[in-house]
Design a protein around this motif. Sequence first.
Motif, PDB file in Angstrom:
ATOM      1  N   GLY A  65      33.055  30.596  36.843  1.00 55.17           N
ATOM      2  CA  GLY A  65      31.587  30.112  37.050  1.00 55.17           C
ATOM      3  C   GLY A  65      31.022  30.786  35.346  1.00 55.17           C
ATOM      4  N   ALA A  66      29.736  30.271  35.449  1.00 50.57           N
ATOM      5  CA  ALA A  66      29.503  31.252  34.071  1.00 50.57           C
ATOM      6  C   ALA A  66      28.871  32.656  34.130  1.00 50.57           C
ATOM      7  N   ARG A  67      28.391  33.025  35.318  1.00 45.15           N
ATOM      8  CA  ARG A  67      28.225  34.654  35.437  1.00 45.15           C
ATOM      9  C   ARG A  67      29.405  34.673  36.673  1.00 45.15           C
TER      10      ARG A  67
ATOM     11  N   GLY B 143      34.240  43.241  27.702  1.00 38.80           N
ATOM     12  CA  GLY B 143      33.975  42.910  25.812  1.00 38.80           C
ATOM     13  C   GLY B 143      32.919  41.867  26.827  1.00 38.80           C
ATOM     14  N   ARG B 144      33.178  41.570  27.993  1.00 38.80           N
ATOM     15  CA  ARG B 144      32.251  40.130  28.210  1.00 38.80           C
ATOM     16  C   ARG B 144      31.072  40.799  28.432  1.00 38.80           C
ATOM     17  N   GLY B 145      30.355  41.349  28.516  1.00 42.37           N
ATOM     18  CA  GLY B 145      29.208  42.338  29.510  1.00 42.37           C
ATOM     19  C   GLY B 145      28.557  41.684  31.205  1.00 42.37           C
ATOM     20  N   ALA B 146      30.380  41.163  32.117  1.00 35.31           N
ATOM     21  CA  ALA B 146      29.964  40.962  33.040  1.00 35.31           C
ATOM     22  C   ALA B 146      29.569  41.910  34.230  1.00 35.31           C
TER      23      ALA B 146
ATOM     24  N   THR C  64      27.753  46.002  53.801  1.00 35.80           N
ATOM     25  CA  THR C  64      27.652  46.684  52.172  1.00 35.80           C
ATOM     26  C   THR C  64      26.319  45.759  51.873  1.00 35.80           C
ATOM     27  N   PRO C  65      25.649  46.550  50.791  1.00 31.47           N
ATOM     28  CA  PRO C  65      24.660  45.650  49.701  1.00 31.47           C
ATOM     29  C   PRO C  65      25.115  45.044  49.028  1.00 31.47           C
ATOM     30  N   LEU C  66      26.664  44.904  49.363  1.00 32.64           N
ATOM     31  CA  LEU C  66      27.719  43.901  47.661  1.00 32.64           C
ATOM     32  C   LEU C  66      26.518  42.116  47.546  1.00 32.64           C
ATOM     33  N   LEU C  67      26.910  41.758  48.614  1.00 28.39           N
ATOM     34  CA  LEU C  67      26.049  40.478  49.119  1.00 28.39           C
ATOM     35  C   LEU C  67      24.271  40.562  48.124  1.00 28.39           C
TER      36      LEU C  67
ATOM     37  N   GLU D  89      22.198  39.753  40.877  1.00 23.59           N
ATOM     38  CA  GLU D  89      22.840  39.147  39.380  1.00 23.59           C
ATOM     39  C   GLU D  89      23.161  37.931  39.428  1.00 23.59           C
ATOM     40  N   ARG D  90      22.644  37.009  39.946  1.00 31.63           N
ATOM     41  CA  ARG D  90      23.656  35.316  39.917  1.00 31.63           C
ATOM     42  C   ARG D  90      24.529  35.658  39.923  1.00 31.63           C
ATOM     43  N   VAL D  91      25.702  35.625  40.222  1.00 31.36           N
ATOM     44  CA  VAL D  91      26.692  35.615  40.381  1.00 31.36           C
ATOM     45  C   VAL D  91      27.428  34.393  40.798  1.00 31.36           C
TER      46      VAL D  91
END
Length: 215
Positions: free
Chosen positions: A24-26, A77-80, A138-141, A147-149
């Motif tokens: 995806g884009a993010r 490098g992508r700042g992701a 966990t708080p992952l979701l 972060e709009r991942v």
Amino acid sequence: MTVLPPAEIATYRRAGFLDGFRLGARPALLVVDVTYGFTGSRGLTFDEAIREFSTACGPAAWATMPTIERLIGMFRGRGAPIIFTRADTDGQRFTGRATKNKGSSKAAPGYGEFPDECAPREGEWVLGKTKASAFFHTPLLPYLVQERVDSLVVCGVSTSGCVRATVVDACSYGFDTIVVDDACFDRSWFSHCTNLFDMNAKYASVLSLHELADS
């Protein structure tokens, strides 16, 4: 894929498995449990590594480490977003361990430390977990939502355990998921390959780092 009978592969493809991926884009990168507890110290044989930490994978871990390092560098490098997971051994005293393994090495000094090659930098999240999946209690979701991942790339250890459990949950939560095969490792090559095939068929797309970089 080279071991499976061609007729079985053809059957999977007719059923709609084994096809396609989408980054995806993010995207975010999940680096699953690449700590000394699962690698063992550099240069040890497998037998020596499991004497140090019963959960260690030994040489397979260190053969994979350069690819994991390059994958992390790609996302930096992508700042992701990058999330590093490790066992919450203190929490496991109350919740029980992630598997039925009865070894005692998880409390040994250095178990949860990261090798320099894949150590998190300041500002990168280290997520403790008590069970196999990085999503379980966990708080992952909520972090990924905040972060709009829209897609996840997963690497780490073990392919058949915490990686697979995390990938199944990622798919269940609706994330397009990619597993980087040469950035994952397991104490069993057979188990590594079998679980990569199953994940590719059902829950994720399995790519090499080279294929991901070209996508």
